[in-house]
Design a protein around this motif. Structure first.
Motif, PDB file in Angstrom:
ATOM      1  N   GLY A  27      37.545  -6.712  88.708  1.00  0.00           N
ATOM      2  CA  GLY A  27      38.789  -5.946  88.660  1.00  0.00           C
ATOM      3  C   GLY A  27      39.884  -6.485  89.558  1.00  0.00           C
ATOM      4  N   TRP A  28      39.874  -7.784  89.823  1.00  0.00           N
ATOM      5  CA  TRP A  28      40.856  -8.378  90.733  1.00  0.00           C
ATOM      6  C   TRP A  28      42.286  -8.224  90.240  1.00  0.00           C
ATOM      7  N   PHE A  29      42.501  -8.179  88.935  1.00  0.00           N
ATOM      8  CA  PHE A  29      43.863  -8.025  88.421  1.00  0.00           C
ATOM      9  C   PHE A  29      44.437  -6.654  88.771  1.00  0.00           C
ATOM     10  N   PHE A  30      43.570  -5.665  89.015  1.00  0.00           N
ATOM     11  CA  PHE A  30      44.029  -4.335  89.401  1.00  0.00           C
ATOM     12  C   PHE A  30      44.141  -4.196  90.904  1.00  0.00           C
ATOM     13  N   TYR A  31      43.184  -4.772  91.649  1.00  0.00           N
ATOM     14  CA  TYR A  31      43.215  -4.710  93.105  1.00  0.00           C
ATOM     15  C   TYR A  31      44.314  -5.582  93.686  1.00  0.00           C
ATOM     16  N   TRP A  32      44.507  -6.752  93.098  1.00  0.00           N
ATOM     17  CA  TRP A  32      45.503  -7.716  93.567  1.00  0.00           C
ATOM     18  C   TRP A  32      46.434  -8.049  92.412  1.00  0.00           C
ATOM     19  N   PRO A  33      47.507  -7.304  92.237  1.00  0.00           N
ATOM     20  CA  PRO A  33      48.418  -7.551  91.114  1.00  0.00           C
ATOM     21  C   PRO A  33      48.987  -8.981  91.112  1.00  0.00           C
ATOM     22  N   TRP A  34      49.069  -9.603  92.278  1.00  0.00           N
ATOM     23  CA  TRP A  34      49.576 -10.971  92.387  1.00  0.00           C
ATOM     24  C   TRP A  34      48.588 -12.009  91.859  1.00  0.00           C
ATOM     25  N   PHE A  35      47.336 -11.638  91.600  1.00  0.00           N
ATOM     26  CA  PHE A  35      46.321 -12.606  91.185  1.00  0.00           C
ATOM     27  C   PHE A  35      46.650 -13.236  89.829  1.00  0.00           C
ATOM     28  N   ASP A  36      47.468 -12.564  89.052  1.00  0.00           N
ATOM     29  CA  ASP A  36      47.913 -13.088  87.761  1.00  0.00           C
ATOM     30  C   ASP A  36      48.742 -14.372  87.936  1.00  0.00           C
ATOM     31  N   TRP A  37      49.456 -14.504  89.039  1.00  0.00           N
ATOM     32  CA  TRP A  37      50.318 -15.665  89.288  1.00  0.00           C
ATOM     33  C   TRP A  37      49.522 -16.967  89.362  1.00  0.00           C
ATOM     34  N   ASN A  96      57.774  -4.126  84.567  1.00  0.00           N
ATOM     35  CA  ASN A  96      57.804  -3.951  83.124  1.00  0.00           C
ATOM     36  C   ASN A  96      57.227  -5.173  82.426  1.00  0.00           C
ATOM     37  N   TYR A  97      56.962  -5.004  81.152  1.00  0.00           N
ATOM     38  CA  TYR A  97      56.275  -6.035  80.380  1.00  0.00           C
ATOM     39  C   TYR A  97      57.118  -7.299  80.228  1.00  0.00           C
ATOM     40  N   VAL A  98      58.423  -7.144  79.998  1.00  0.00           N
ATOM     41  CA  VAL A  98      59.291  -8.316  79.803  1.00  0.00           C
ATOM     42  C   VAL A  98      59.315  -9.160  81.076  1.00  0.00           C
ATOM     43  N   PHE A  99      59.500  -8.524  82.232  1.00  0.00           N
ATOM     44  CA  PHE A  99      59.504  -9.271  83.493  1.00  0.00           C
ATOM     45  C   PHE A  99      58.171  -9.974  83.700  1.00  0.00           C
ATOM     46  N   ASP A 100      57.076  -9.295  83.421  1.00  0.00           N
ATOM     47  CA  ASP A 100      55.748  -9.888  83.597  1.00  0.00           C
ATOM     48  C   ASP A 100      55.562 -11.105  82.690  1.00  0.00           C
ATOM     49  N   THR A 101      56.036 -11.019  81.464  1.00  0.00           N
ATOM     50  CA  THR A 101      55.902 -12.133  80.525  1.00  0.00           C
ATOM     51  C   THR A 101      56.751 -13.325  80.968  1.00  0.00           C
ATOM     52  N   VAL A 102      57.955 -13.068  81.426  1.00  0.00           N
ATOM     53  CA  VAL A 102      58.817 -14.147  81.921  1.00  0.00           C
ATOM     54  C   VAL A 102      58.176 -14.802  83.132  1.00  0.00           C
ATOM     55  N   LYS A 103      57.629 -14.006  84.035  1.00  0.00           N
ATOM     56  CA  LYS A 103      56.944 -14.541  85.209  1.00  0.00           C
ATOM     57  C   LYS A 103      55.731 -15.366  84.796  1.00  0.00           C
ATOM     58  N   ASP A 104      55.012 -14.917  83.794  1.00  0.00           N
ATOM     59  CA  ASP A 104      53.855 -15.672  83.298  1.00  0.00           C
ATOM     60  C   ASP A 104      54.286 -17.040  82.753  1.00  0.00           C
ATOM     61  N   PHE A 105      55.380 -17.062  81.972  1.00  0.00           N
ATOM     62  CA  PHE A 105      55.887 -18.333  81.447  1.00  0.00           C
ATOM     63  C   PHE A 105      56.360 -19.255  82.568  1.00  0.00           C
ATOM     64  N   LEU A 106      56.979 -18.673  83.582  1.00  0.00           N
ATOM     65  CA  LEU A 106      57.421 -19.473  84.725  1.00  0.00           C
ATOM     66  C   LEU A 106      56.236 -20.131  85.424  1.00  0.00           C
ATOM     67  N   MET A 107      55.165 -19.369  85.634  1.00  0.00           N
ATOM     68  CA  MET A 107      53.979 -19.925  86.284  1.00  0.00           C
ATOM     69  C   MET A 107      53.294 -20.958  85.387  1.00  0.00           C
ATOM     70  N   ASP A 108      53.275 -20.719  84.073  1.00  0.00           N
ATOM     71  CA  ASP A 108      52.744 -21.719  83.136  1.00  0.00           C
ATOM     72  C   ASP A 108      53.541 -23.026  83.251  1.00  0.00           C
ATOM     73  N   ALA A 109      54.862 -22.890  83.322  1.00  0.00           N
ATOM     74  CA  ALA A 109      55.731 -24.064  83.420  1.00  0.00           C
ATOM     75  C   ALA A 109      55.501 -24.813  84.732  1.00  0.00           C
ATOM     76  N   LEU A 110      55.331 -24.091  85.828  1.00  0.00           N
ATOM     77  CA  LEU A 110      55.068 -24.750  87.112  1.00  0.00           C
ATOM     78  C   LEU A 110      53.726 -25.476  87.103  1.00  0.00           C
ATOM     79  N   GLY A 111      52.728 -24.888  86.462  1.00  0.00           N
ATOM     80  CA  GLY A 111      51.437 -25.560  86.323  1.00  0.00           C
ATOM     81  C   GLY A 111      51.561 -26.835  85.501  1.00  0.00           C
TER      82      GLY A 111
END
Length: 128
Positions: A27-37, A96-111
């Motif tokens: 459950g790390w995604f719930f305990y540590w919301p930043w773990f998604d990054w 919100n979902y839109v911000f989370d998705t944009v952040k996900d794409f940003l992290m994908d791009a950095l990777g």
């Protein structure tokens, strides 16, 4: 160089799969919301490395290497976001979902940029 890219991609995939499995179980995604990054960074690294490895023989210069790495990672990242959305895995506790998705794409791009930088360094070393 192609074998180095393969092993780099394989290691990133194993690390990503291992961390993702543990995170779901614990459950790390719930305990540590930043773990998604870092997970999306690793996902972008893997996806970019896979794209680079897959299209390796067709890539002739740094610009093509960059485009294959970057676009490959974003396409695979978009597919992952769609998978999360349609399976119900995508819900956001904070924000919100839109911000989370944009952040996900940003992290994908950095990777993807990170694997591109490593590939360029490997290519330069081999051309010396």
């Amino acid at each position: 160089m192609k074998s180095k890219i393969f092993y780099l991609t394989l290691v990133s995939f194993v690390l990503l799969a291992l961390l993702y499995s543990i995170a779901l179980i614990q459950g790390w995604f719930f305990y540590w919301p930043w773990f998604d990054w870092p997970m999306h960074f690793l996902g972008g690294f893997f996806a970019g490395g896979f794209s680079l490895w897959f299209f390796f023989k067709k890539l002739k210069n740094r610009q093509e290497i960059f485009l294959a790495t970057f676009c490959g990672a974003l396409i695979i990242g978009a597919a992952w976001e769609l998978f999360e959305y349609f399976t119900g895995l995508a819900f956001v506790v904070y924000g919100n979902y839109v911000f989370d998705t944009v952040k996900d794409f940003l992290m994908d791009a950095l990777g993807a940029l990170a694997v591109y930088a490593l590939a360029a360094k490997i290519k330069d070393k081999e051309n010396v």
